[in-house]
Design an enzyme around this catalytic site. Structure first.
Site, PDB file in Angstrom:
ATOM      1  N   SER A  83       0.602  -1.210  -2.945  1.00 53.89           N
ATOM      2  CA  SER A  83       0.538  -2.651  -2.691  1.00 53.89           C
ATOM      3  C   SER A  83       1.496  -3.417  -3.593  1.00 53.89           C
ATOM      4  CB  SER A  83      -0.893  -3.152  -2.905  1.00 53.89           C
ATOM      5  OG  SER A  83      -1.802  -2.455  -2.088  1.00 53.89           O
ATOM      6  N   LYS A 202      -8.209   6.430  -4.546  1.00 53.09           N
ATOM      7  CA  LYS A 202      -7.954   5.268  -5.395  1.00 53.09           C
ATOM      8  C   LYS A 202      -8.826   4.154  -4.842  1.00 53.09           C
ATOM      9  CE  LYS A 202      -4.757   1.598  -6.568  1.00 53.09           C
ATOM     10  NZ  LYS A 202      -3.507   0.870  -6.205  1.00 53.09           N
ATOM     11  N   GLY A 228      -8.764   1.566  -9.411  1.00 57.75           N
ATOM     12  CA  GLY A 228      -7.612   0.883  -8.851  1.00 57.75           C
ATOM     13  C   GLY A 228      -7.206  -0.365  -9.595  1.00 57.75           C
TER      14      GLY A 228
END
Length: 333
Positions: A83, A202, A228
């Site tokens: 991300s 994760k 995470g």
């Protein structure tokens, strides 16, 4: 009640139990007896920010510069195309080139995890195979979410099973409900943990009860749980997580590796004090200011941050000042 007080209070029973259970001469972090892991994920992994030039092209020279600085920090490995790497904004050819660039610079004893999750099972398999060919050691596969209402536990188990069967490298599940609006169901995680090529998850949701239950329910499998976020790293270790994939490690990598070390050595007071100083900076570069905040803060610590790709916008001057104040008041600047 202050956030730090809440964290301390909520962890006190867990930490006390750990101290009581450990021999007086050694209070190191220990986990229940489990099978030997085929690939050891213990430690800290920064999910690398992808550097862009002022014209928003991937800047491979700046990427290599950041990698040379990270080489001096005892990370277990690196994550690319997560991300924080602005993965959705990269073209397929750019994704593979980034993996190849990082692999060439990364020592073989450090793991390279690469994001390969797509919306369809077929596309995920194809990209995962390509990531392996480009040098990735592990595929990090986010939950498909565009048709979120149809993503039942059964559908997700089928998706990940197909990916695990076809992947030439081990697979780590990736649950990030803040971005996908979808939490990978517990029953799906427990089922998928039995797959020989799915070695962990994760979990970025921040639910410590859920993470502890995952560790407990998968304890007989070759499966590891990764926190995470840096904001709940100590708490995750207290319930048995193996490591952390933490955005803040792009900036404060050495302190996070130190926190990892303190937890494993059972130095809980020192670990708690360090964890408290990391909470607010972590919030600032994740849910408060996001990737633009992460990249801006990187520049204050000697890394190249640079611009984000549109439509992500840079911080305003007031936001930059607030971000700097957060790092300063916690003793990092």
């Amino acid at each position: 009640m202050a956030l730090s007080t809440c964290l301390t209070s909520s962890l006190r029973p867990t930490l006390a139990a750990l101290r009581w259970a450990a021999p007086r001469q050694c209070r190191r972090l220990s986990t229940p007896q489990r099978p030997e892991h085929s690939l050891d994920l213990r430690g800290i992994f920064p999910p690398l920010a992808t550097p862009f030039s002022p014209t928003q092209e991937v800047d491979y020279a700046q990427l290599k510069g950041n990698l040379s600085r990270y080489a001096n920090i005892p990370f277990r490995g690196l994550v690319v195309l997560g991300s924080n790497g602005e993965y959705p904004y990269l073209a397929p050819c750019e994704r593979l080139e980034v993996v190849s660039c990082v692999r060439q610079a990364l020592p073989r004893d450090r793991l390279l995890l690469a994001g390969s999750g797509c919306e369809s099972t077929q596309a995920t398999i194809e990209l995962t195979v390509s990531m392996a060919e480009a040098g990735a050691d592990v595929a990090l596969v986010v939950t498909p979410c565009y048709y979120r209402g149809a993503m039942t536990s059964a559908a997700l188990v089928h998706h990940y099973t197909e990916v695990g069967d076809a992947s030439p490298i081990p697979v780590v599940l990736y649950s990030v409900p803040a971005n996908t609006g979808l939490d990978l169901p517990m029953e799906a995680v427990v089922t998928l943990a039995q797959h020989s090529n799915i070695i962990g998850i994760k979990d970025s949701g921040g639910d410590i009860t859920r993470m502890g239950l995952m560790v407990h329910k998968t304890r007989q499998e070759d499966f590891q749980v990764l926190a995470g976020s840096a904001g709940f790293l100590l708490a995750s270790y207290a319930v048995g997580a193996s490591g952390g994939v933490c955005a803040l490690a792009n900036i404060l990598g050495a302190p996070l590796c130190q926190l990892d070390h303190l937890c494993r050595e059972g130095q809980w007071q020192e670990a708690r004090e360090l964890q408290h100083r990391l909470i607010e900076p972590n919030i600032a570069v994740t849910r408060q200011f996001g990737i633009p905040g992460l990249k801006k803060a990187m520049e204050w610590f000697g890394y190249y941050g640079g611009p984000c790709r549109a439509p992500l916008a840079p911080l305003s001057p007031a936001q930059v000042e607030e971000l700097r104040s957060t790092f300063s008041t916690n003793g990092w600047l």
